[in-house]
Write a protein that holds these residues in place. Structure first.
Motif, mmCIF file in Angstrom:
data_model
loop_
_atom_site.group_PDB
_atom_site.id
_atom_site.type_symbol
_atom_site.label_atom_id
_atom_site.label_comp_id
_atom_site.label_asym_id
_atom_site.label_seq_id
_atom_site.Cartn_x
_atom_site.Cartn_y
_atom_site.Cartn_z
ATOM 1 N N ALA A 1 0.805 -1.220 0.000
ATOM 2 C CA ALA A 1 0.000 0.000 0.000
ATOM 3 C C ALA A 1 0.841 1.273 0.000
ATOM 4 N N HIS B 1 -0.099 4.589 -1.803
ATOM 5 C CA HIS B 1 -1.531 4.562 -2.102
ATOM 6 C C HIS B 1 -2.264 5.540 -1.192
ATOM 7 N N THR B 2 -3.273 6.190 -1.722
ATOM 8 C CA THR B 2 -4.112 7.084 -0.937
ATOM 9 C C THR B 2 -5.459 6.431 -0.706
ATOM 10 N N PHE C 1 -7.001 0.470 0.681
ATOM 11 C CA PHE C 1 -6.341 -0.577 -0.093
ATOM 12 C C PHE C 1 -7.039 -1.889 0.283
ATOM 13 N N TRP D 1 -5.543 -0.578 5.053
ATOM 14 C CA TRP D 1 -5.200 -1.719 4.209
ATOM 15 C C TRP D 1 -5.858 -2.925 4.853
#
Length: 319
Positions: free
Chosen positions: A6, A9-10, A13, A134
């Motif tokens: 992740a 990543h924004t 996830f 996540w």
């Protein structure tokens, strides 16, 4: 700072784990959890009893992993979203830059109530996207029905594998699309019989009175009260936002009560109706969110004759 797959990543996830053995499950989940603890991230598990015991035996003592009560978390979809959003907000307020969660739905979710749990799995791609979460959702390919697995890959952007890969699901469907698709809804066996009560254009008060008069002989007092609230909201929404006639039907037996409220309209336009509070209360939808938290199953059905909401109190999988 996000870590692992992740990183960079924004937002949310979201991964599925489609496992076929305890070894497969542990090969994915244990490294995911221990890496989270090592990174100083809040790391949690929401499993049933059997897999909780399996995972505890595989983790080192005082691993730093937090175990949640999966039975409480996954009682109803809208309640699960509300609970998780509060948990995630609290973790972010405490300084978390990533939160890791592994969870599994209870086996009863794969029965007659799967339609609203499939909507849950889709909706959380939006509902949790405010947070650096996540998560991995576990599904046993040996016991999960094939039609459920089809929905799983459509509602999870990725699948995590034992060899450390995080593969995109090519058939993943955005929630704004998925949630607007017609969902197959299995009929309740009680509906094969003639309704005990049938009303046309009832007032909310009349609908509540019927529930209290009939349901008391079939379910507990608290369940009667919850169903009364849900029915009142459903009838109010149908009268206010639907098209006449509004039809109320009630069946009862075998420790459960089934109510349908239908009208000639097309139903709510918000794809997240029922799962999240209405984004525009003036246009309706808050009542459906309340209804989702007051029943053991809520099914939405659209057809040539209009929109029908089916409310079940008691075990929705009973035969």
């Amino acid at each position: 700072m996000r870590t692992g797959a992740a990183a960079g990543h924004t937002g949310y996830f979201h991964e599925a784990v489609l496992y076929d053995s305890p070894e497969h499950l542990l090969a994915v989940v244990v490294p995911f959890l221990l890496d989270g603890v090592a990174a100083g991230e809040p790391t949690m598990v929401s499993f049933g009893e059997r897999h909780t015991a399996l995972l505890r035996s595989a983790l080192p003592p005082r691993s730093g992993v937090t175990f949640l009560d999966g039975g409480d978390v996954y009682a109803r979809p809208s309640a699960a979203i509300r609970s998780y959003r509060q948990l995630l907000a609290d973790q972010v307020a405490a300084g978390a830059t990533q939160i890791r969660i592994v969870g599994e739905l209870p086996p009863v979710a794969f029965g007659r109530s799967w339609d609203w749990w499939s909507r849950y799995e889709s909706a959380i791609n939006h509902a949790y996207d405010d947070f650096p979460l996540w998560s991995m959702c576990l599904y046993d390919t040996r016991s999960t029905p094939p039609e459920v697995l089809t929905d799983v890959v459509r509602t999870h952007p990725r699948t995590a594998t034992p060899d450390g890969r995080h593969l995109p699901n090519e058939v993943y469907t955005a929630p704004e699309v998925y949630l607007r698709e017609p969902r197959p809804v299995a009929p309740d066996p009680l509906q094969r019989g003639v309704p005990l009560v049938e009303l046309v254009d009832p007032t909310p008060a009349q609908a509540r009175a019927v529930v209290h008069a009939v349901a008391t002989d079939h379910v507990g007092a608290d369940e009667v009260d919850d169903l009364s609230v849900a029915v009142s909201e459903a009838v109010t929404n149908a009268l206010r936002h639907g098209r006449p006639p509004v039809r109320f039907r009630l069946w009862a037996g075998d420790g459960r009560v089934v109510v349908t409220v239908g009208d000639a309209g097309t139903g709510p336009t918000d794809p997240y109706a029922g799962l999240l509070p209405a984004r525009n209360v003036v246009c309706g939808g808050l009542g459906l969110w309340i209804t989702y938290q007051s029943c053991d199953h809520v099914a939405m059905q659209r057809g040539p004759d209009g929109f029908t909401l089916r409310l079940t109190t008691g075990d929705p999988n009973a035969t």
